[in-house]
Design a protein around this motif. Sequence first.
Motif, PDB file in Angstrom:
ATOM      1  N   VAL A 228      40.538  23.371   7.308  1.00 15.33           N
ATOM      2  CA  VAL A 228      39.862  23.374   8.611  1.00 15.33           C
ATOM      3  C   VAL A 228      38.852  24.509   8.700  1.00 15.33           C
ATOM      4  CG1 VAL A 228      40.213  23.760  11.077  1.00 15.33           C
ATOM      5  CG2 VAL A 228      41.686  22.174   9.848  1.00 15.33           C
ATOM      6  N   VAL A 229      39.246  25.708   8.244  1.00 18.82           N
ATOM      7  CA  VAL A 229      38.328  26.854   8.335  1.00 18.82           C
ATOM      8  C   VAL A 229      37.106  26.637   7.457  1.00 18.82           C
ATOM      9  CG1 VAL A 229      38.052  29.317   7.891  1.00 18.82           C
ATOM     10  CG2 VAL A 229      40.137  28.487   8.969  1.00 18.82           C
ATOM     11  N   VAL A 230      37.308  26.171   6.222  1.00 19.33           N
ATOM     12  CA  VAL A 230      36.170  25.928   5.328  1.00 19.33           C
ATOM     13  C   VAL A 230      35.270  24.830   5.904  1.00 19.33           C
ATOM     14  CG1 VAL A 230      35.508  25.093   3.040  1.00 19.33           C
ATOM     15  CG2 VAL A 230      37.386  26.730   3.270  1.00 19.33           C
ATOM     16  N   MET A 231      35.883  23.791   6.456  1.00 17.81           N
ATOM     17  CA  MET A 231      35.114  22.709   7.081  1.00 17.81           C
ATOM     18  C   MET A 231      34.311  23.254   8.270  1.00 17.81           C
ATOM     19  SD  MET A 231      36.598  19.048   8.406  1.00 17.81           S
ATOM     20  CE  MET A 231      37.718  19.844   9.558  1.00 17.81           C
ATOM     21  N   ILE A 316      36.132  35.260   2.429  1.00 19.35           N
ATOM     22  CA  ILE A 316      35.662  33.892   2.661  1.00 19.35           C
ATOM     23  C   ILE A 316      36.129  33.356   4.008  1.00 19.35           C
ATOM     24  CG2 ILE A 316      35.790  31.515   1.838  1.00 19.35           C
ATOM     25  CD1 ILE A 316      35.913  32.561  -0.992  1.00 19.35           C
ATOM     26  N   ILE A 317      37.409  33.522   4.297  1.00 19.80           N
ATOM     27  CA  ILE A 317      37.968  32.908   5.492  1.00 19.80           C
ATOM     28  C   ILE A 317      37.611  33.697   6.744  1.00 19.80           C
ATOM     29  CG2 ILE A 317      40.068  32.110   6.621  1.00 19.80           C
ATOM     30  CD1 ILE A 317      39.248  30.597   4.047  1.00 19.80           C
ATOM     31  N   TYR A 318      38.016  34.935   6.790  1.00 20.76           N
ATOM     32  CA  TYR A 318      37.836  35.715   8.017  1.00 20.76           C
ATOM     33  C   TYR A 318      36.384  36.090   8.272  1.00 20.76           C
ATOM     34  CZ  TYR A 318      42.809  36.278   9.006  1.00 20.76           C
ATOM     35  OH  TYR A 318      44.113  36.051   9.338  1.00 20.76           O
ATOM     36  N   ILE A 319      35.777  36.768   7.325  1.00 24.93           N
ATOM     37  CA  ILE A 319      34.427  37.299   7.563  1.00 24.93           C
ATOM     38  C   ILE A 319      33.426  36.164   7.760  1.00 24.93           C
ATOM     39  CG2 ILE A 319      32.613  38.788   6.680  1.00 24.93           C
ATOM     40  CD1 ILE A 319      35.288  40.170   7.433  1.00 24.93           C
TER      41      ILE A 319
END
Length: 589
Positions: A228-231, A316-319
């Motif tokens: 979901v986050v990458v999308m 990658i995810i947070y920033i």
Amino acid sequence: MDSKPEKDVDASSVSSASPARYEFYDPSKESIWTRLGLTVESFKRAPGTTGGQVVAGGNNVKDLERVLADAPMLQQKMKPRHLQMIAVGGSIGTGLFVGSGGALRLGGPAGVLIAWILIGIMLINVTQAIGEMSILYPVSGGFYTLAVRFLDPSFAFAMGWNYVFQWAVVLPLEITVAGTTVQYWGEHIMPIAGWITIFWILITIVCVFGTLGFAEEEFWSSCLKLLVVVMFIFIGIICICGGGPTGGEYDSYIGGRNWSNPGAFANGFKGVCAVFVTAAFSFAGTELVGLAASETPNPRETMPAAVKGTFWRITIIYISSLTIIGLLLPYDEPRLLGGSGANASPFVIALDKARIYGLNHFVNVTICISVLSIGLSCVYAGSRTLCALAETGYAPKLFTYVDKSSRPLPAVICILAFGPLAYVNVKAEGDVVFKWLLALSGLSTLFTWLAICLCHIRFRRAWKVQGHSVEELPFRALGGTYGSWFGVILIILVLISQFYIALWPIGGMNPDPKVVAEDFFASYLAFPVMILFYGIGYAWKRTLPQRAHEIDLDTGRKSWLTVQEMREYRAERKTAPLHIRVYRMLFTN
């Protein structure tokens, strides 16, 4: 930072010089249903430990300690994929999906990035430090047990109980957030009390399956969260460039418009200070890889990859996702100001504004699953630490009970018993109760990370004083002791900034001294509570920190490789093709 299969010392041979005889309990001889925790037999106490118990003769305490350290009470059920996904996606939950909205409102997009980047850099050093120690000492209780050994039992007592209470209080919070998340689709479906009951029962059912249930749930929920986050990142980039659906707010190029108007900082320096604790809360649980080390068959192979996964999650995810959020939403967005739960999630708000129908519901489902995932982490972390406290004599002996399915049953029940506290939110007065419960554990994560950094500094000092070389270590922290000192300094600065915000809050100080005092303790109550626990621990056991040459570096140690053997091993690895060396450096051991 390479790890190598170590020379283990056989537990039974350690005490060969003593008259003690050890009998080993092999859980693999139990039926699969017992190991899964689905039979009455599974709830019976495991005889001794899952490695061995003293059955006759012997009074060599040192040998007994080594056997217990080499054979932890908790079975090693976690697979490499479990540990890696716990490290990468385990703590993605309320802090990122919901808490980042409040952080954006207080600090602005630049304030959010500054806080998350600094806390993230510090956390990379923390996980590197705990990776180095946990690979060498994969002992039950993780960093709590290491704090008892390398720091001071009284401080470890305070940190351990603070950690237990942190997760015990966060559990009803997460259950409540899960209930409000479901109400995104309408409050008329079911009262909040009904959803609280359902989610608490679901968490309890998964806990029946013990470590394996937690590990499997974490693996699949982490996969979903990462997807979901990458999308969202890809969709966000398209929307920022003006590629959103026609009729939505992102059908034309917006670029950095929201950084200019209303601006990059919402409340200046105070806003940045206010966001630090939210950033720390969003990363809470990252240290779980240290607790899980003793429940992993070969931590020397799996821990390095898990530790390095923290770096990729932060960058990658947070920033990336927070940068996208800061570009899509202004910090004065009305729904950020007045929303709660899913209604205040910047992810859902951005998708609503883009008019990408259906996807907002998918993200909301993910938020709900993420919240439940963190709830299970609460039970896992709290129960394992409570069990370790009991093993070291700092909690009632009842909590040392571990059943044949490797569940620390009384400890699990104790943490689950805090779940019904979520019902206090059904009444308006419940907000006050919850406010003070959260205040008790508000800074606990920072104290835990501080303890890990101090443990690493003391471990390296003892390692050097007792004639060892860092080349003997199967895994070396990337920043060494410098990284741990950076962590200590930054955590102290965060505590100071929180003190500053507690005394001089955003919006100015209230003229009523009673309100000022209440707001201060609501933000900083965990600090005096930590001091109180330390005082209790010292009064109880009267312990002081050991000098570096007195620290025990042998009990529970898994790697006994010499400097020459490690040099030969690393020289051999350098002969691998370039692409393999790069892959190892970035992702594995």
